[in-house]
Structure formats: structure tokens, C-alpha cells
Design a protein around this motif. Structure first.
Motif, PDB file in Angstrom:
ATOM      1  N   GLY A 329       0.883  -1.130  -0.041  1.00 47.76           N
ATOM      2  CA  GLY A 329       0.061   0.047   0.175  1.00 47.76           C
ATOM      3  C   GLY A 329       0.861   1.180   0.129  1.00 47.76           C
ATOM      4  N   TYR A 330       0.602   2.320   0.870  1.00 51.30           N
ATOM      5  CA  TYR A 330       1.425   3.411   1.208  1.00 51.30           C
ATOM      6  C   TYR A 330       1.673   3.360   2.594  1.00 51.30           C
ATOM      7  CZ  TYR A 330       3.142   7.856   0.279  1.00 51.30           C
ATOM      8  OH  TYR A 330       4.133   9.183   0.101  1.00 51.30           O
ATOM      9  N   ASN A 331       3.146   3.252   2.747  1.00 48.70           N
ATOM     10  CA  ASN A 331       3.814   2.943   4.086  1.00 48.70           C
ATOM     11  C   ASN A 331       3.141   1.902   5.006  1.00 48.70           C
ATOM     12  OD1 ASN A 331       5.768   4.956   3.476  1.00 48.70           O
ATOM     13  ND2 ASN A 331       4.634   6.593   4.110  1.00 48.70           N
ATOM     14  N   GLY A 332       2.633   0.867   4.348  1.00 47.96           N
ATOM     15  CA  GLY A 332       1.950  -0.191   5.031  1.00 47.96           C
ATOM     16  C   GLY A 332       0.645   0.187   5.170  1.00 47.96           C
ATOM     17  N   VAL A 333      -0.179   0.993   4.774  1.00 43.71           N
ATOM     18  CA  VAL A 333      -1.494   1.137   4.870  1.00 43.71           C
ATOM     19  C   VAL A 333      -2.258   0.674   3.609  1.00 43.71           C
ATOM     20  CG1 VAL A 333      -3.203   2.898   5.129  1.00 43.71           C
ATOM     21  CG2 VAL A 333      -1.245   3.193   6.170  1.00 43.71           C
ATOM     22  N   THR A 334      -3.160  -0.248   3.789  1.00 41.05           N
ATOM     23  CA  THR A 334      -3.839  -0.744   2.415  1.00 41.05           C
ATOM     24  C   THR A 334      -5.304  -0.565   2.891  1.00 41.05           C
ATOM     25  OG1 THR A 334      -3.650  -3.029   3.527  1.00 41.05           O
ATOM     26  CG2 THR A 334      -2.079  -2.449   1.945  1.00 41.05           C
ATOM     27  N   SER A 335      -6.235  -0.949   2.022  1.00 45.15           N
ATOM     28  CA  SER A 335      -7.559  -0.799   2.295  1.00 45.15           C
ATOM     29  C   SER A 335      -8.505  -1.363   1.447  1.00 45.15           C
ATOM     30  CB  SER A 335      -7.980   0.719   2.136  1.00 45.15           C
ATOM     31  OG  SER A 335      -7.661   1.274   0.699  1.00 45.15           O
ATOM     32  N   ALA A 336      -9.784  -1.776   1.901  1.00 44.81           N
ATOM     33  CA  ALA A 336     -10.842  -2.491   0.956  1.00 44.81           C
ATOM     34  C   ALA A 336     -12.159  -1.498   0.966  1.00 44.81           C
ATOM     35  CB  ALA A 336     -11.484  -3.667   1.994  1.00 44.81           C
ATOM     36  N   ILE A 337     -12.631  -1.582  -0.044  1.00 41.95           N
ATOM     37  CA  ILE A 337     -13.976  -0.914  -0.243  1.00 41.95           C
ATOM     38  C   ILE A 337     -15.295  -1.571   0.110  1.00 41.95           C
ATOM     39  CG2 ILE A 337     -15.337   0.333  -2.069  1.00 41.95           C
ATOM     40  CD1 ILE A 337     -12.603   1.414  -1.586  1.00 41.95           C
ATOM     41  N   VAL A 338     -16.046  -1.258   0.933  1.00 37.00           N
ATOM     42  CA  VAL A 338     -17.224  -1.868   1.435  1.00 37.00           C
ATOM     43  C   VAL A 338     -18.325  -1.108   1.157  1.00 37.00           C
ATOM     44  CG1 VAL A 338     -18.102  -2.749   3.703  1.00 37.00           C
ATOM     45  CG2 VAL A 338     -15.632  -2.623   3.258  1.00 37.00           C
ATOM     46  N   ALA A 339     -19.841  -1.783   0.847  1.00 39.00           N
ATOM     47  CA  ALA A 339     -20.969  -0.931   0.639  1.00 39.00           C
ATOM     48  C   ALA A 339     -22.074  -1.997   1.367  1.00 39.00           C
ATOM     49  CB  ALA A 339     -21.064  -1.033  -0.917  1.00 39.00           C
ATOM     50  N   ALA A 340     -23.119  -0.970   1.567  1.00 40.41           N
ATOM     51  CA  ALA A 340     -24.324  -1.834   1.988  1.00 40.41           C
ATOM     52  C   ALA A 340     -25.394  -1.031   1.364  1.00 40.41           C
ATOM     53  CB  ALA A 340     -24.538  -1.625   3.512  1.00 40.41           C
ATOM     54  N   THR A 341     -26.637  -1.598   1.243  1.00 49.56           N
ATOM     55  CA  THR A 341     -27.721  -1.059   0.483  1.00 49.56           C
ATOM     56  C   THR A 341     -28.944  -1.267   1.416  1.00 49.56           C
ATOM     57  OG1 THR A 341     -28.359  -3.247  -0.826  1.00 49.56           O
ATOM     58  CG2 THR A 341     -26.971  -1.553  -1.674  1.00 49.56           C
ATOM     59  N   ALA A 342     -30.019  -0.451   1.236  1.00 49.70           N
ATOM     60  CA  ALA A 342     -31.239  -0.399   2.015  1.00 49.70           C
ATOM     61  C   ALA A 342     -32.331  -0.063   1.169  1.00 49.70           C
ATOM     62  CB  ALA A 342     -31.101   0.400   3.039  1.00 49.70           C
ATOM     63  N   ALA A 343     -33.396  -0.792   1.006  1.00 51.67           N
ATOM     64  CA  ALA A 343     -34.650  -0.218   0.271  1.00 51.67           C
ATOM     65  C   ALA A 343     -35.136   1.054   0.976  1.00 51.67           C
ATOM     66  CB  ALA A 343     -35.821  -1.278   0.365  1.00 51.67           C
ATOM     67  N   SER A 344     -35.982   1.846   0.542  1.00 53.74           N
ATOM     68  CA  SER A 344     -36.515   2.839   1.131  1.00 53.74           C
ATOM     69  C   SER A 344     -37.168   2.691   2.395  1.00 53.74           C
ATOM     70  CB  SER A 344     -37.446   3.746   0.208  1.00 53.74           C
ATOM     71  OG  SER A 344     -38.043   5.091   0.674  1.00 53.74           O
ATOM     72  N   GLY A 345     -36.961   3.435   3.570  1.00 49.99           N
ATOM     73  CA  GLY A 345     -37.498   3.135   4.904  1.00 49.99           C
ATOM     74  C   GLY A 345     -37.111   1.957   5.543  1.00 49.99           C
ATOM     75  N   HIS A 346     -36.302   1.155   4.950  1.00 51.59           N
ATOM     76  CA  HIS A 346     -35.703  -0.039   5.829  1.00 51.59           C
ATOM     77  C   HIS A 346     -34.386   0.092   5.907  1.00 51.59           C
ATOM     78  CE1 HIS A 346     -39.447  -0.998   3.540  1.00 51.59           C
ATOM     79  NE2 HIS A 346     -39.569  -2.280   4.211  1.00 51.59           N
ATOM     80  N   ALA A 347     -34.000  -0.836   7.107  1.00 52.85           N
ATOM     81  CA  ALA A 347     -32.489  -1.129   7.580  1.00 52.85           C
ATOM     82  C   ALA A 347     -31.851  -1.674   6.257  1.00 52.85           C
ATOM     83  CB  ALA A 347     -32.401  -1.984   8.580  1.00 52.85           C
ATOM     84  N   PHE A 348     -30.448  -1.230   6.619  1.00 51.94           N
ATOM     85  CA  PHE A 348     -29.360  -1.549   5.592  1.00 51.94           C
ATOM     86  C   PHE A 348     -29.164  -3.051   5.763  1.00 51.94           C
ATOM     87  CE2 PHE A 348     -28.710   3.027   5.361  1.00 51.94           C
ATOM     88  CZ  PHE A 348     -28.180   2.986   3.976  1.00 51.94           C
ATOM     89  N   GLY A 349     -28.811  -3.731   4.728  1.00 52.04           N
ATOM     90  CA  GLY A 349     -28.422  -4.784   4.863  1.00 52.04           C
ATOM     91  C   GLY A 349     -26.895  -5.188   5.467  1.00 52.04           C
ATOM     92  N   ALA A 350     -26.309  -6.449   5.558  1.00 50.89           N
ATOM     93  CA  ALA A 350     -24.870  -6.674   6.046  1.00 50.89           C
ATOM     94  C   ALA A 350     -23.997  -5.898   5.078  1.00 50.89           C
ATOM     95  CB  ALA A 350     -24.730  -7.784   6.130  1.00 50.89           C
ATOM     96  N   PRO A 351     -23.158  -5.075   5.473  1.00 44.82           N
ATOM     97  CA  PRO A 351     -21.829  -4.625   4.555  1.00 44.82           C
ATOM     98  C   PRO A 351     -21.383  -5.786   3.611  1.00 44.82           C
ATOM     99  CG  PRO A 351     -22.035  -3.706   6.673  1.00 44.82           C
ATOM    100  CD  PRO A 351     -22.578  -5.065   6.889  1.00 44.82           C
ATOM    101  N   GLN A 352     -21.030  -5.664   2.410  1.00 39.88           N
ATOM    102  CA  GLN A 352     -20.347  -6.339   1.641  1.00 39.88           C
ATOM    103  C   GLN A 352     -19.077  -5.740   0.965  1.00 39.88           C
ATOM    104  OE1 GLN A 352     -21.697  -9.660   1.045  1.00 39.88           O
ATOM    105  NE2 GLN A 352     -23.471  -8.783   2.495  1.00 39.88           N
ATOM    106  N   VAL A 353     -17.986  -6.761   1.058  1.00 33.97           N
ATOM    107  CA  VAL A 353     -16.761  -6.237   0.644  1.00 33.97           C
ATOM    108  C   VAL A 353     -16.823  -5.947  -0.859  1.00 33.97           C
ATOM    109  CG1 VAL A 353     -14.282  -6.654   0.218  1.00 33.97           C
ATOM    110  CG2 VAL A 353     -15.293  -7.113   2.408  1.00 33.97           C
ATOM    111  N   VAL A 354     -16.730  -5.109  -1.606  1.00 30.56           N
ATOM    112  CA  VAL A 354     -16.711  -4.698  -3.053  1.00 30.56           C
ATOM    113  C   VAL A 354     -15.487  -5.002  -3.589  1.00 30.56           C
ATOM    114  CG1 VAL A 354     -17.088  -3.100  -4.815  1.00 30.56           C
ATOM    115  CG2 VAL A 354     -18.382  -3.102  -2.845  1.00 30.56           C
ATOM    116  N   LYS A 355     -14.217  -4.430  -3.023  1.00 37.44           N
ATOM    117  CA  LYS A 355     -13.051  -4.677  -3.357  1.00 37.44           C
ATOM    118  C   LYS A 355     -12.118  -5.210  -2.157  1.00 37.44           C
ATOM    119  CE  LYS A 355      -8.453  -2.508  -4.468  1.00 37.44           C
ATOM    120  NZ  LYS A 355      -8.069  -3.199  -3.252  1.00 37.44           N
ATOM    121  N   PRO A 356     -11.556  -6.265  -1.948  1.00 40.42           N
ATOM    122  CA  PRO A 356     -11.047  -6.837  -0.983  1.00 40.42           C
ATOM    123  C   PRO A 356      -9.648  -6.171  -0.836  1.00 40.42           C
ATOM    124  CG  PRO A 356     -11.681  -8.623  -2.487  1.00 40.42           C
ATOM    125  CD  PRO A 356     -11.766  -7.614  -3.160  1.00 40.42           C
ATOM    126  N   ARG A 357      -9.056  -5.984   0.271  1.00 40.27           N
ATOM    127  CA  ARG A 357      -7.908  -5.697   0.947  1.00 40.27           C
ATOM    128  C   ARG A 357      -6.659  -6.309  -0.070  1.00 40.27           C
ATOM    129  NH1 ARG A 357      -3.645  -5.832   4.637  1.00 40.27           N
ATOM    130  NH2 ARG A 357      -4.557  -7.739   5.425  1.00 40.27           N
TER     131      ARG A 357
END
Length: 458
Positions: A329-357
Motif C-alpha cells: 500500500g502506502y507505507n503499510g496502509v492498505t484498504s478495502a472498499i465496502v458497501a451496504a444497501t437498503a430499500a426506502s425506509g428499511h434497515a441496511f443489509g449486511a455490509p459487503q466487501v466490494v474490493k478486498p484489501r
């Protein structure tokens, strides 16, 4: 001024096709829009019909505008409408078939003197700039604007910022515009120092303005068609509520997200977990109790949030890990991209890893949503491995990421974790992403130049 002589570092724009299937999206070859010296500001907006408006600002220069219809080429860069002298940090919003709203801070005759806006109704032309705030507001900053499909708009900003030591925080004010009419007089929502407000507007003219003050989230509902501003409501207890984002759905449905954290354990085992705070309401409802999703030991710096015209919301963020191997990464720092979705007026589902670390450090994604689809775009950098601009497109959740522009390994690049990206999406599944790309020949030549490029795909 020709494109090749523009004093810019801006962004390469990419139009991306939405992934309705696992197939990879196709891209046109990038087209250079401008190149030149370092720039600090760019913004874009795309309406449902596919017309994209981009605003490019070079250091020490006035913002310039260019557009592209769904089927045509990019226009030449042009100045903003007459009466925009002193414009700084423009923002843009678009909706429907041609509705567009632009807003900017006015730094003339003094810095932070005012806020102005210009709106285009569907089928019309961009109107003359309207002065929304002036020197009597004792310093104004951070304009945020949203527009609905008919041209109704909401503009919010900070006032009284000269009373803060860095002129960065202030009270909160807003102004509403009904379709086809001038902006109404601004309304002050609070005078205490607050962070920059966030705004959102649904296609039916219902929306939300929200901000944080002393670690507490406040919000007010608006209806641009009726010219109605609701009561200011306190939505959270004091705590960690940073990088506030809002999204709106029909009938008053709304979603908020922010960077949140909580303390776990006691004594020597006490540590901080980071995640994304969310709160939501359905049409005609009140906000429920906030929730913290995706909490863990990885650091979350910022969040991105968008909702489509039905109010389906997607929240995304970068989850950074501080490792000991400085080769990664950059000086040892790496990252993953995470997302979660929700229908209007409802709770978000479990976060999903879009891009792994992996071996790169990636920035917070930019996000757009329309017609049940979502588009994410982000940049990744590394010291030893190639980085790049990546996208993830899908319906209703983002799909597998793909690299649309590979970059050479980056070292000592200011503004890490890499070029800023902005994504927009039309109702037909075409997305546009702007990002800032350093010219690889610049450092070798002893100069600091960058490019603005564009491509479109579906």
C-alpha cells in the motif's frame, strides 16, 4: 482559451456502463478535455436523460463549464454566466430531463463575502445568477445544492463563519426555489457554529438538510414546491458524527450516513472501533434510532451515500488497515472498499466487501444511484505496485470491480490516497466518472501538470 492552454490539473472523466449482468462494462477510449497546472476543484452532475455538466477550476482562475449530452461530444470549455465574478468552489446538481442547479461561494470584494446560484428548468436555459447571501451574513462557506426533476432546488450553507478562528464553521441557512420561480429569501436554521450542511432532494420536491454541531446531528425537512421548511430536529445524542451525507426518496423518505466510532473494552484492552452510522425514515415517518454498521478495528475516514428516485440507498466507504509491512500500500496502509444497501425506509443489509484489501491504498468511493442501479468509483495508489481508477457497477448493489485506467506506481504524491473521483449515473445505465490524473511526464520534466480526460460507455 484553448483546451491545451488551460491552467488545470483536473480529472479524467470516464463514462461507464452499468452492470446488469456479470459482464464487464465497455469503455470508449479516453478523450482529453484539458491539461495544465495543479487545480483544486472540480464538480459534475448528470441528469436522468444523460446530459452531464462539469465544472473545472484552476488555481487562481475562474471556474469554467463544459457539457455533454447523452449522444453528443463534450462542448468546449466556457465561462460561467455573466455575473459570476469572484466565484469559488462551485457545486452542481442535475435531475430529470435538463434540470440543473449550480452554486458557488463569492469571494469578491472579500473572501467569504457571499453565496450565489443559477438554475436551469427543464427545457430552459441556465438563468442569471441569484445572490443568496452577502456581506451582511458575516462570512459564508460550504454551499450545497440539490435539484428535483422539475427544477425545484434547495441551497444550504454556513453563515457567520468569520467568528470562527479558521472561518470554517458557522450557523446554517437555506433558501428554497420552486420550479420556474426565483429563490425565496434565505432562512436561518441555527446560529451556533456547525460543520458544512448536506442536502438532498427527491424527484417530487421533498428533501432534507442536515448538519452536525458539537457532535450532534440536526436535520430539517423541506418541500420546495410548497416553499415549506420544517422544524429543526435533533436526531442523535452527542458523539462521533463526521462526514455527514444525506439522500432523499419520495414522500419525505430519507437516509443519512456518517463516519462513526465507538469505544470497546476497558483499561489496557480499551480500543476504538470505526464504522458507518446510519439513520433512515420511510415516507411520512420519523427517523428511527441510528445504527452503526460495519464496525471494526479498521479505520474509516469518510463515507459516500446515494439514493435512486425510489429512495433505495447505498452507502460505501474505504476500510483502511495499518500494517507493519511498509512495502504494501502506502507505507503499510492498505484498504478495502465496502458497501451496504437498503430499500426506502428499511434497515441496511449486511455490509459487503466490494474490493478486498490487497497491495494498494484506496480512497473513499464516489457514488451515484439511478433506476435501481448504483455506480462506485475510486482511486488506488501504491509505492511498489500499479494503482489505478476502479469502478463497480450493478443493480441493486455494486458488482465486481474493474480497473478502467491503470496508473504507474505512485510515490510521494500529495493528496493521498490518490486522485479524487466523482461518479454520476443517468437513468439509462450510463455512468460518468471524473478524476484527477497526474501527467507521468510532469515530474521528469520538473513540472506539475495533470490531465482532464473523458470516456463514456454502457
Amino acid at each position: 482559451m484553448s483546451r491545451c492552454r488551460l491552467p488545470f490539473i483536473l480529472s479524467l472523466g470516464l463514462a461507464l456502463g452499468v452492470l446488469a449482468t456479470p459482464a464487464r462494462a465497455a469503455f470508449d477510449p479516453p478523450t482529453e478535455l484539458a491539461h495544465g497546472s495543479y487545480s483544486t476543484s472540480f464538480a459534475q452532475a448528470t441528469d436522468a436523460a444523460g446530459t452531464t455538466t462539469a465544472l473545472l477550476t484552476a488555481v487562481g482562475a475562474a471556474p469554467q463549464l463544459l457539457t455533454r449530452t447523452a449522444s453528443g461530444p463534450w462542448s468546449p470549455l466556457a465561462a460561467l454566466p455573466a455575473g459570476t465574478a469572484g466565484a469559488v468552489g462551485p457545486v452542481a446538481a442535475a435531475a430529470g430531463n435538463g434540470a440543473l442547479a449550480l452554486a458557488w461561494r463569492v469571494d469578491r470584494p472579500h473572501k467569504y463575502d457571499g453565496v450565489a446560484a443559477a438554475v436551469r428548468d427543464p427545457g430552459g436555459v441556465l438563468g442569471a445568477p441569484a445572490t443568496i447571501a452577502g456581506p451582511g451574513d458575516d462570512g459564508v462557506r460550504h454551499p450545497a445544492v440539490a435539484v428535483d426533476a422539475d427544477g425545484g432546488a434547495v441551497l444550504a450553507y454556513n453563515i457567520g463563519t468569520r467568528s470562527s478562528h479558521d472561518s470554517n464553521r458557522g450557523g446554517v441557512a437555506l433558501a428554497l426555489r420552486a420550479p420556474g420561480l426565483p429563490f425565496r429569501s434565505a432562512v436561518t436554521l441555527q446560529t451556533e457554529r456547525a460543520q458544512a450542511p448536506a442536502v438532498a432532494l427527491a424527484p417530487d420536491g421533498h428533501g432534507l438538510v442536515a448538519w452536525t454541531r458539537s457532535g450532534t446531528v440536526f436535520a430539517v425537512s423541506v418541500d420546495v414546491n410548497a416553499g415549506r421548511v420544517g422544524a429543526v430536529r435533533k436526531l442523535t445524542s452527542p458523539g462521533s458524527h463526521n462526514a455527514l451525507r444525506v439522500a432523499a426518496g419520495p414522500g419525505g423518505a430519507a437516509t443519512m450516513a456518517w463516519q462513526g466510532r465507538r469505544t470497546i473494552g476497558k483499561g489496557k484492552r480499551q480500543h476504538t472501533q470505526y464504522g458507518v452510522g446510519v439513520a433512515w425514515r420511510g415516507a411520512g415517518e420519523r427517523f428511527g434510532r441510528p445504527a452503526l454498521i460495519g464496525a471494526g478495528d479498521d479505520y474509516v475516514r469518510d463515507v459516500a451515500l446515494a439514493a435512486d428516485e425510489d429512495g433505495r440507498a447505498t452507502v460505501a466507504w474505504a476500510r483502511a488497515t495499518f500494517g507493519d509491512d511498509r512495502r504494501l500500500g502506502y507505507n503499510g496502509v492498505t484498504s478495502a472498499i465496502v458497501a451496504a444497501t437498503a430499500a426506502s425506509g428499511h434497515a441496511f443489509g449486511a455490509p459487503q466487501v466490494v474490493k478486498p484489501r490487497s497491495t494498494t491504498l484506496c480512497g473513499t468511493p464516489s457514488i451515484a444511484a439511478a433506476s435501481g442501479r448504483v455506480a462506485l468509483a475510486w482511486s488506488c495508489v501504491a509505492q511498489r505496485w500499479p494503482g489505478g481508477i476502479q469502478v463497480a457497477l450493478g443493480a441493486p448493489a455494486p458488482g465486481r470491480p474493474q480497473t478502467v485506467t491503470p496508473l504507474a506506481a505512485l510515490r510521494d504524491r500529495s493528496g493521498l490516497p490518490g486522485p479524487k473521483t466523482t461518479a454520476t449515473l443517468d437513468a439509462h445505465g450510463t455512468a460518468t466518472v471524473l478524476y484527477q490524473l497526474s501527467d507521468p511526464a510532469g515530474p521528469a520534466a520538473g513540472t506539475n501538470t495533470d490531465q482532464v480526460l473523458a470516456t463514456r460507455g454502457r
